[in-house]
Write a protein that holds these residues in place. Structure first.
Motif, PDB file in Angstrom:
ATOM      1  N   SER B 139       0.974  -0.976   0.040  1.00 31.20           N
ATOM      2  CA  SER B 139       0.054  -0.101   0.003  1.00 31.20           C
ATOM      3  C   SER B 139       0.856   1.125  -0.085  1.00 31.20           C
ATOM      4  CB  SER B 139      -1.038  -0.020   1.343  1.00 31.20           C
ATOM      5  OG  SER B 139      -1.300   1.263   1.292  1.00 31.20           O
ATOM      6  N   PRO B 140       0.657   2.264  -1.018  1.00 33.38           N
ATOM      7  CA  PRO B 140       1.450   3.387  -0.936  1.00 33.38           C
ATOM      8  C   PRO B 140       1.388   4.196   0.536  1.00 33.38           C
ATOM      9  CG  PRO B 140       0.159   3.209  -3.018  1.00 33.38           C
ATOM     10  CD  PRO B 140      -0.379   2.347  -1.965  1.00 33.38           C
ATOM     11  N   LEU B 141       0.166   3.850   0.994  1.00 29.81           N
ATOM     12  CA  LEU B 141       0.102   4.724   2.743  1.00 29.81           C
ATOM     13  C   LEU B 141       1.581   4.195   3.391  1.00 29.81           C
ATOM     14  CD1 LEU B 141      -2.186   6.449   2.774  1.00 29.81           C
ATOM     15  CD2 LEU B 141      -3.064   4.845   4.526  1.00 29.81           C
ATOM     16  N   LEU B 142       1.812   2.914   3.265  1.00 28.59           N
ATOM     17  CA  LEU B 142       3.169   2.558   4.216  1.00 28.59           C
ATOM     18  C   LEU B 142       4.206   3.283   3.427  1.00 28.59           C
ATOM     19  CD1 LEU B 142       3.488   0.193   6.481  1.00 28.59           C
ATOM     20  CD2 LEU B 142       1.278   0.595   5.569  1.00 28.59           C
ATOM     21  N   TYR B 227       2.324   9.518  -4.988  1.00 28.26           N
ATOM     22  CA  TYR B 227       2.032   8.152  -5.576  1.00 28.26           C
ATOM     23  C   TYR B 227       0.700   7.642  -4.718  1.00 28.26           C
ATOM     24  CZ  TYR B 227       6.114   6.837  -7.490  1.00 28.26           C
ATOM     25  OH  TYR B 227       7.308   6.938  -8.598  1.00 28.26           O
ATOM     26  N   VAL B 228       0.154   8.314  -3.569  1.00 29.15           N
ATOM     27  CA  VAL B 228      -1.002   7.943  -2.947  1.00 29.15           C
ATOM     28  C   VAL B 228      -1.957   8.274  -3.964  1.00 29.15           C
ATOM     29  CG1 VAL B 228      -2.553   8.730  -1.131  1.00 29.15           C
ATOM     30  CG2 VAL B 228      -0.407   8.343  -0.540  1.00 29.15           C
ATOM     31  N   THR B 232      -4.060   5.330  -8.143  1.00 30.23           N
ATOM     32  CA  THR B 232      -5.316   4.937  -8.379  1.00 30.23           C
ATOM     33  C   THR B 232      -5.789   5.295  -9.834  1.00 30.23           C
ATOM     34  OG1 THR B 232      -6.012   7.154  -8.059  1.00 30.23           O
ATOM     35  CG2 THR B 232      -5.930   5.745  -6.199  1.00 30.23           C
ATOM     36  N   LEU B 233      -6.889   4.567 -10.227  1.00 31.07           N
ATOM     37  CA  LEU B 233      -7.477   4.444 -11.513  1.00 31.07           C
ATOM     38  C   LEU B 233      -8.453   5.985 -11.705  1.00 31.07           C
ATOM     39  CD1 LEU B 233      -8.193   0.922 -11.857  1.00 31.07           C
ATOM     40  CD2 LEU B 233      -6.724   2.141 -13.386  1.00 31.07           C
ATOM     41  N   ARG B 234      -7.960   7.147 -11.392  1.00 32.25           N
ATOM     42  CA  ARG B 234      -8.746   8.370 -11.403  1.00 32.25           C
ATOM     43  C   ARG B 234      -8.273   9.347 -12.466  1.00 32.25           C
ATOM     44  NH1 ARG B 234     -13.102   9.214  -7.725  1.00 32.25           N
ATOM     45  NH2 ARG B 234     -13.026   7.389  -6.160  1.00 32.25           N
ATOM     46  N   TRP B 237      -5.388  12.099 -11.719  1.00 38.36           N
ATOM     47  CA  TRP B 237      -4.562  11.298 -10.634  1.00 38.36           C
ATOM     48  C   TRP B 237      -3.561  10.194 -11.669  1.00 38.36           C
ATOM     49  CZ3 TRP B 237      -7.368  10.357  -5.638  1.00 38.36           C
ATOM     50  CH2 TRP B 237      -7.847  11.643  -4.977  1.00 38.36           C
TER      51      TRP B 237
END
Lengths: 312, 470
Positions: B139-142, B227-228, B232-234, B237
């Motif tokens: 996870s990019p959060l990590l 990267y957060v 994502t597929l937005r 972003w």
């Protein structure tokens, strides 16, 4: 002296142990069936879903859903809100505003529109599972994408990642009918919804292995929804059983936003409700789902101004 | 008129240390008002804890809001420190020395405040420990957590190392009647610094190592912050340029922050002699370079998307260029790029006010730009429904105000504990290049330059000897 004492003890020991074994045998004999039952229950799927998902038939499945758009006419013929959504809302006490299976009206490029029911697609390459920082959302062995609400930290990264916007957040303590409190929570049956966690459709995983259909499939009056299993290559809408792969092939099944590579487990059969005589420019109005319990799902929340009263 | 001429180093010490020994009433009032704003922010957070995130304007479609905007903004201005102290140190730009301390302070404080933002954003803040216990490195959060904690640690070390000689100086200058707690703190923090050549050598080596180490960490921080979003597929972003785009944006707003901080302390701490027009001009040019790179990246980012007009990207561009977010986007372009560039290039009027105006505009515009990155991409419908709406509530605005007040507050407190100008480095720099100093002394004393040179070299020799003797 010591010898004598020892002998005495030994005799006593034998006496006592024989007596104890006899007593134990006498006591346990009537209990044996009970213990056996409990033991078999322990290894069976009635244990909490966290250790082993409920699978009375002990088979791994590859669940999928087929939505026949030829048969879906948005429940305009019965003049009611979409019954799949209503069955889901009432069966899971979904907090108000959350339509885990939502029926969208999609505009066609040549005018007119068709109805598209959208549950969680349970993607095989699920973006939400990829980005979860604490593994709160995961694939179970049947391929369902589940959420552990004891683990979810509420960062909502999964919601940002989901390209289908099929995830919902419990922004406050959800307002639920009283009977929701009696539900036994498991990731397969996330009821009652918990504040500060993400929630979504889980294909009614609590029903599937009992041989029951998901609430939306069972609730569809037009039998437009099929639940399938790639492992046994069968699917059913409750009225008929079809050979899954052949059925998909013959009906030009497609998946929504296939190009994203998320590999959804939900297939659509193209159509616009023509099986029930609906045309693409049908004027009959689509009714939005209603909740039988009050509030807008997020109450109470603080007012617009810090000094104002909270909104009830 | 002073009775005897002060040496350069004495005056440096007096000017820089003076604010640390005296506390004016204005300062106390300022701190109190900041405390009030922070307290209000804490109250708003209490409200948010009580009601849940439903107290904010975020909803299922736009599920991230001001907190994430603040997160990107604060992590952005934290790049001030690295750029000035590390990059300029590595490239041996001598003019940087009076600026480094402030830049590093901005870094440390901004990271601390910025890292709080995602935590405030959590729906279940009491489970934050799970990030350590069950953290998934997929996870990019990590990645964020690892990068940001490394950056904070590195920046703290990098702030502390060059401050050791100044702590020692303060320890020595405290006098007999100083508060024993203060004395203890400075003594501990000075870790026995005596200014011996061996200590100098080791310190310089350690600072050199940290300067090199901190650069990749800093770049990684803003890269993974981007990267957060870009994992994502937005629309908007889903972009490969986001890493460098965020890094350049960070350096851009970081330099602007330093300029503002410099101007404030130059005025209130009377540091005119050390923070000269030259520093403002040089930083202004650096800022201009960052501005042009950012402009180029912005242009490329939107042109490549606008040329193809994929449906979701088209929705995004419509809302950004002509739709509900157009005001924010064009404010950023005009006030954040065009006007500052003109102000810096045209050179009309005095340098310092010009640079400060440009810097203030840039910082406001860059906050808005982060808003225009985070929010519109979430508003774009990914399913067949209308655009999402997002109206921040007073809770979010209060917490945002509290965060900014907290930033200023911590900075103001630090500014009372640590000299804002690295005294020993500036003194050293002045020894190496004595010309401008001589010029000022000639003005002040009326002596001939040769005499002053002789006096100075004598003084430096004495100072060096006394250092060795200590």
């Amino acid at each position: 002296m010591q010898e004598k004492e020892k002998g005495l003890n030994r005799r006593q020991f034998i006496k006592w142990s024989v007596g104890a074994v006899g007593l134990a045998a006498a006591l346990t004999t009537p209990l044996l069936p009970v213990i056996n039952q409990a033991r078999s229950a322990g290894s069976s799927p009635e244990t909490p879903a966290k250790e082993a998902p409920a699978q009375p038939d002990k088979k791994k499945r590859a669940w999928c859903m087929i939505i026949d758009l030829k048969k879906c006419e948005g429940c305009v013929t019965i003049g009611a809100p979409p019954q799949c959504t209503m069955a889901c809302i009432n069966g899971h006490f979904t907090p108000k505003g959350q339509q885990w299976i939502q029926v969208f009206q999609v505009e066609l490029s040549n005018g007119g529109k068709f109805f598209m029911p959208t549950p969680c697609y349970q993607c095989e390459n699920a973006p939400c599972v990829n980005v979860c920082p604490v593994a709160a959302t995961y694939h179970n062995e049947d391929g369902l994408v589940l959420i552990d609400h004891d683990r979810c930290i509420g960062c909502r990264f999964c919601m940002a990642a989901c390209p289908y916007q099929r995830r919902f957040f419990n922004w406050t303590v959800p307002e639920l009918p009283p009977e929701a409190a009696f539900a036994e929570y498991s990731p397969l049956y996330p009821v009652p919804a918990r504040k500060g966690t993400v929630i979504k459709c889980m294909f009614c995983g609590h029903l599937l292995h009992d041989g029951k259909l998901p609430l939306c499939v069972a609730g569809c009056p037009m039998k437009a929804l099929y639940m399938g299993d790639f492992d046994s290559d069968m699917a059913t809408n409750g009225a008929e059983v079809v050979p899954l792969r052949q059925f998909l092939k013959e009906n030009d099944a497609y998946r929504y936003k296939e190009a994203l590579g998320t590999q959804p487990r939900v297939w659509y059969l193209p159509g616009h409700g023509q099986a029930f005589g609906r045309t693409t420019d049908d004027p009959r109005e689509f009714k939005t789902p209603v909740w039988s319990w009050g509030g807008d799902g997020f109450e109470p929340r603080p007012g617009i101004w810090p000094w104002g009263k909270e909104i009830k | 008129m002073r009775t005897r001429a002060e040496s350069y180093e004495q005056r440096l010490e007096r000017v820089v240390l003076n604010p640390l020994s005296q506390t004016t009433r204005g300062y106390k009032l300022f701190v109190l008002s900041l405390l009030a704003v922070v307290g209000w922010g804490l109250y708003a957070y209490y409200i948010q804890l009580r009601y849940g995130l439903g107290a904010t304007g975020m909803r299922d479609v736009v599920m991230w809001g001001l907190y994430l905007v603040n997160f990107v903004f604060f992590i952005g201005i934290s790049h001030a420190g690295t750029l000035i102290s590390a990059i300029l140190r590595v490239t041996q730009a001598g003019w940087r020395t009076p600026v480094t301390r402030m830049a590093e302070l901005i870094t440390v404080v901004a990271i601390s405040i910025g890292a709080l933002m995602p935590l405030i954003d959590l729906g279940r803040p009491e489970r934050v420990w799970e990030l350590i216990a069950f953290g998934r490195f997929q996870s990019p959060l990590l990645w964020d957590i690892v990068s940001i904690t490394s950056y904070l640690t590195g920046s703290l070390i990098y702030l502390y190392l060059p401050t050791i000689p100044d702590f020692a100086l303060m320890r020595d200058r405290l006098g007999y009647y100083a508060n024993p707690v203060k004395r203890l703190i400075y003594t501990v923090l000075a870790v026995g610094w005596r200014g011996t050549p061996e200590q100098h050598r080791r310190l310089e080596k350690a600072i050199g190592i940290m300067a090199i180490t901190i650069i990749p960490i800093a770049i990684s921080v803003h890269t993974v912050v981007s990267y957060v979003f870009s994992m994502t597929l937005r629309p908007g972003w889903n972009s490969t340029v986001f890493g460098i785009y965020f890094v350049i944006g960070a350096i851009f707003s970081g330099i602007a922050s330093i300029l503002i901080v410099m101007a404030i302390f130059r005025k209130f701490y009377h540091l005119e002699e050390y923070l000269t027009e030259r520093h403002f001009r040089n930083l202004g040019y650096l800022m201009l370079v960052a501005l042009f790179i950012y402009l180029y990246l912005t242009f490329g980012e939107y042109l490549t998307v606008a040329y193809k007009m994929q449906v979701e990207e088209k929705h995004l561009l419509e809302t950004l260029f002509v739709g509900s977010n157009a005001l924010w986007f064009w404010f950023f372009v005009i006030a954040g790029l065009v006007i500052p560039a003109l102000i810096i290039i045209l050179r009309k009027g005095p340098v310092i006010p010009r640079m400060v105006i440009a810097a203030v505009l840039i910082n406001i515009a860059m906050w808005i730009k982060r808003f225009a990155i985070v929010i519109p991409s979430l508003q774009v419908p990914l399913m067949p429904f209308d655009f999402g709406a997002y109206y921040p509530t007073w809770v979010e605005w209060s917490i945002t105000a509290g965060a900014f007040a907290g930033f200023i507050l911590i900075f103001a407190i630090f500014a009372k504990l640590v000299p804002l100008i690295s005294i020993w480095e500036v003194a050293e720099g002045a020894r190496e290049t004595p010309q401008p100093r001589v010029a000022t002394l000639v003005e002040q004393s009326g002596m001939k330059p040769e005499e002053i040179e002789a006096l100075l070299s004598k003084a430096v020799a004495e100072k060096g000897r006394s250092r060795v003797e200590q």
